[in-house]
Scaffold this active site. Sequence first.
Site, PDB file in Angstrom:
ATOM      1  N   ASP A   1      -2.559  16.318  23.171  1.00 42.03           N
ATOM      2  CA  ASP A   1      -2.452  17.762  23.972  1.00 42.03           C
ATOM      3  C   ASP A   1      -1.500  17.470  25.186  1.00 42.03           C
ATOM      4  O   ASP A   1      -1.253  16.286  25.686  1.00 42.03           O
ATOM      5  CB  ASP A   1      -4.184  17.803  24.459  1.00 42.03           C
ATOM      6  CG  ASP A   1      -4.384  16.417  25.254  1.00 42.03           C
ATOM      7  OD1 ASP A   1      -4.240  15.414  24.640  1.00 42.03           O
ATOM      8  OD2 ASP A   1      -5.218  16.524  26.160  1.00 42.03           O
ATOM      9  N   GLU A   2      -1.506  18.639  25.842  1.00 39.93           N
ATOM     10  CA  GLU A   2      -0.741  18.607  27.183  1.00 39.93           C
ATOM     11  C   GLU A   2       0.595  17.954  27.389  1.00 39.93           C
ATOM     12  O   GLU A   2       0.464  17.132  28.347  1.00 39.93           O
ATOM     13  CB  GLU A   2      -2.096  18.364  28.221  1.00 39.93           C
ATOM     14  CG  GLU A   2      -3.071  19.369  28.212  1.00 39.93           C
ATOM     15  CD  GLU A   2      -4.195  19.300  29.147  1.00 39.93           C
ATOM     16  OE1 GLU A   2      -4.589  20.205  29.872  1.00 39.93           O
ATOM     17  OE2 GLU A   2      -4.372  18.039  29.539  1.00 39.93           O
TER      18      GLU A   2
END
Lengths: 684, 684
Positions: free
Chosen positions: B317-318
Amino acid sequence: MRNISLALLITLLAPLAFSQSLPQPLNLMPMPSSVQMGAGQLVIDTSFSVGVRDRADSQLQPILELFLNNLRRQTAMPPQDMKITDATQARLVVHAEHGRKAVQELGEDESYSLQITPAGAKLDAATPLGVMRGLQTFLQLVHTSADGFAVPAVTIQDKPRFPWRGLMIDVGRHFIPLDVLKRNLDGMAAVKLNVFHWHLSENQGFRVESKRYPKLQEMGSDGLYYTQSEVRDLIAYARARGIRVVPEFDMPGHSTAWFVGYPELASGPGPYEIERKWGVFDPAMDPTEERTYKFLDKFIGEMTALFPDKYFHIGGDEVNGKQWDANPKIQAFKQAHGFKSNADLQAYFNKRVQRIVSKHGKIMIGWDEVLRPDLPKEIVIQSWRGQASLAEAAKQGFRGLLSYGYYLNLMWPAWQHYAVDPMGDAAASLNPEDSQRILGGEACMWSEYVSPETIDSRIWPRMAAIAERLWSGQEVKDVSSMYARMQAVSGWLEWLGLTHNTSYDPMLRRIAGSDDVSALRTLADVVESVKDYQREEVATVQATSLAPLNRLVDAVRPESMAARRFAGLIDALLAGKADYVDRQEAQSLLLLWSGNASSLQSLEAQSFLLKEVVPLSRNLSKVADVGLQALGYFESGKRPPESWAAEQLAMLQEAQQQQAQLLLMIVPSVKKLVEASAGLPAQK
Amino acid sequence: MRNISLALLITLLAPLAFSQSLPQPLNLMPMPSSVQMGAGQLVIDTSFSVGVRDRADSQLQPILELFLNNLRRQTAMPPQDMKITDATQARLVVHAEHGRKAVQELGEDESYSLQITPAGAKLDAATPLGVMRGLQTFLQLVHTSADGFAVPAVTIQDKPRFPWRGLMIDVGRHFIPLDVLKRNLDGMAAVKLNVFHWHLSENQGFRVESKRYPKLQEMGSDGLYYTQSEVRDLIAYARARGIRVVPEFDMPGHSTAWFVGYPELASGPGPYEIERKWGVFDPAMDPTEERTYKFLDKFIGEMTALFPDKYFHIGGDEVNGKQWDANPKIQAFKQAHGFKSNADLQAYFNKRVQRIVSKHGKIMIGWDEVLRPDLPKEIVIQSWRGQASLAEAAKQGFRGLLSYGYYLNLMWPAWQHYAVDPMGDAAASLNPEDSQRILGGEACMWSEYVSPETIDSRIWPRMAAIAERLWSGQEVKDVSSMYARMQAVSGWLEWLGLTHNTSYDPMLRRIAGSDDVSALRTLADVVESVKDYQREEVATVQATSLAPLNRLVDAVRPESMAARRFAGLIDALLAGKADYVDRQEAQSLLLLWSGNASSLQSLEAQSFLLKEVVPLSRNLSKVADVGLQALGYFESGKRPPESWAAEQLAMLQEAQQQQAQLLLMIVPSVKKLVEASAGLPAQK
């Protein structure tokens, strides 16, 4: 820097006096020998650091780490904050003259001096033990101030009055798991105790793994025992906190659990079972058989290797002699040796055991009963009988410890323990040389009525009052200062994981069978267990080690702080010293109690554990109603009708009796109020 | 035996209705599929016993021991009481058709049936897992009755709605010690959760010992990591409770801590330091270098051997892409491979990593971002974005888990989490085949603002509401029943050592710098932390991992039950449904709050931690004063002066703003009261 004398300091420590003169009271317990207040404070923030002066002492490193962990817990600082640094940069600089002994010794120097200024702090001690004690003082000084966490500027010189300050925990009658013992060791360290006396065998259980005699734990413990590796773990844990571990294996009595696996040790024929009841029982080791001493030699050899402390406790208490009397062979032995009594026979046993203990390099300790002039003077007597017994031993040249007056299981209020001094009563008249032989004392937590769930609340916070008696000067005896500080220390001890406060509500919820325990708590807050050995005496069902300890008598605190508070209000009222707020508070309390029986009533039908306390609950409300009436008379100055006081006093007399082994602690105060309102002289 | 439909049962579970019809409510959570009440109850006393039918199944033995330990804790029975016996003599007879898998598998049968009569109880399940779930139901049924501890006569058929019911704990941002994790595993087992997702690496810390790459923990953890032996210990602990342990090593982003020891893994030049701030940061692994995959191959090989579960979480993620954009070599690689975006580049990375994970015999999981149609369909998507994202994955043939709506760190009230359904919103329209791919969900405890001291109170009791959402039928959604049962479960969870309730007062004492926290507690009881990501957004000082979490916002509960109660009273009042007692209670609460600012004032000057809450405290009293006035108007039927309502509403609007990251939760109710008293229509 202002000098404050100790006497004045104690006066200042009374919370009211203090809050006017200083930002916060010094909730130190035990009270140090000398405290000089300075100006200002040292702020403790994330950059706080500790260092060791002169050299990086490897013995001090783990002590400082433990200290920082405690400090972090109190302040909620993350583990990355507050470092051990170079002494030149540290805010707290620690120094110890010498290292520690490989095994902590009786009398090892525990003194320290602590100097705190707004710029930094210095802790100096002769040994790492003194550093530990000083760091505990530092932790007690930490408080939440307007400018951050802080310790006040102060100079403290401190050392213990007695070198032996202990807590005995009986893990025989109820097994207490290692983690529970550990949190209690943390509590002990916090109030500067230095001996954990581990009462490891009883009629109801043998609690240590013996590799040489494995049937001891296999058959004598219900599987509830400590492995040798756990024992070593606990000893290391205690050592890291400056606490010696003295094991006790009670003999020749209190030993039924040994005989389950080894019936040949007993003086009567087997087989034996683990005892489930409480009391003094007949089984005792056979002091006439050589095999007994052979067994004990090997067993003590194994245990003295496991427990490094120089002292080894053999119990020696409460032999009723019945098995000896019933055994013709033992009778013949007595006659052959010219023993006039079983006491003589036990003395013979003790002498034999003492030689074994001594052979294995240890010094024997025993309870009062072992005292016989012909034993070597090195042994230590632990007195459950009182200072007279201790003084007698000292005069004979024996060293001694006081435990009389420090039995936590008797459920005394803290002030009562606090009033007992090892040098009091008969010991007060000892000459200087003999009085040196009084080493200190030990609180005893006999475990007929404690479980892992309740033991903390039976030890704490009252243990702190006894710890102060053993550490601080004899002149430190202001009871209200003690209570104020004990209260603060009680909350502070929760950082260590002690459950003396947090176990209360869950236990009440269990009893109530409900999440709403407010009414039950109101009742529980003003009752106490019966005292001394009355729990046994008034029991309707014989208690055993298999009975759950989940009744109200198990949940309530040994000492009702609410009743103490109420007593203070009534005393002030009767002395004409109560202000409006005091009078309001007294009335509010009485109103709360007055209505409580009906609040509790809705729960009564749904819990078997509440049934027995219904009469108690009704009494609380009845007593409170009388209190309200008496208050009305007293405040208005009107005299009650003639017969009223007599009737009420009769009722109160009744209400003062135990119910379900519980005492309603507000009764004496209401009695005083009734007497005063009726113009009667106060009675004892 | 009476049959009660589930819908009727839920109605009955509302505490008022229940207390009239049954001796006590069934505080079961999660609610079982089917519950048929019988007549009478089975009493549980010291002689209670459990046995296994058919054969002494060695897999069931430790499960029963754990069960008896829990039962003993609830009832305070000593360890010698309540035995595992022969099935012919046991009061509770347990049976499992099959054994457990060597490693617990997704979808392993957890169903059970439990039949309790006054004479005894029977628990039947396909597997030991089902036995565990059924025993937890049994424990929840135990209550204090008039005749002893008891479970009601009842027949329960039960099975989970979803096979994956998890809790993720982020130990990267704040390290959470093993004992804290263990008590949370106990809590998880109590509400029938079956996956512990262990988020083990973050920018702020790498938390597992790698023997192959020791600089990961040595340089990336501040010394705060789990040894491999501790990891194995935790996995065994979880397995004994029917919980799978899924490790997550977040990559290629969220990985600064890896780069401290191994800067060559990063896409930008080193050196790196452990990140102390919160947010999304630039450092990311270099997906273009073969050495990255060689490292990951060996690392994943080591970790997949350590963690036996079939699933392996790679985060994913991210990634903000800044390091990739700044690196010409990576730009060239993207061009050479025809990648249009960093998402393409990350997809390439994911595919490479997936092959490694697969090579080591595991199935990859990742957060939403990893979803790309060309990945093998066996991987699992964990969605923090919502059901739409999950539905999209399912349509593409991927299995998925919902975490959107279950972020415990967003400090939502329980009802808000409870309303989120993995099959809700966009997932509701999936066809049966696709919807089979929704495996369940996981609550997420991201740890920017939790410490070992506070984490329990952020997870519990709200976790129980999410656990019910994932276990019980979709039709189980009565919010007031949920709250009543969650409240009961919350107290019950304390037997497991969870500190969500007991940590409250010590934290308040620290803030107050005093033992008397009554006024602070009154305030703390009616405020909540700001929601979602506002704590960051409204911060006046940038938070870091080194900041103590000791402010009021850290101590207060995510959800104010006092405000919820007050809202219920006001709603009843405005609906004309409040009785005298309700009105009295509302007024008493307002009076308490009205006077609270002055009660708290005496403490304000002495605590730096109280300073920031002074305005909040004043607002509470101001708002309560307005509430009292409005109540007066409302009760008397008199209309307030014209301008009054407008002025008060403006003030309330102001008081509804956060102060010190805290919200005053009684404001909306007082607003309603003002509007009603002024005859205004209620506003949103």
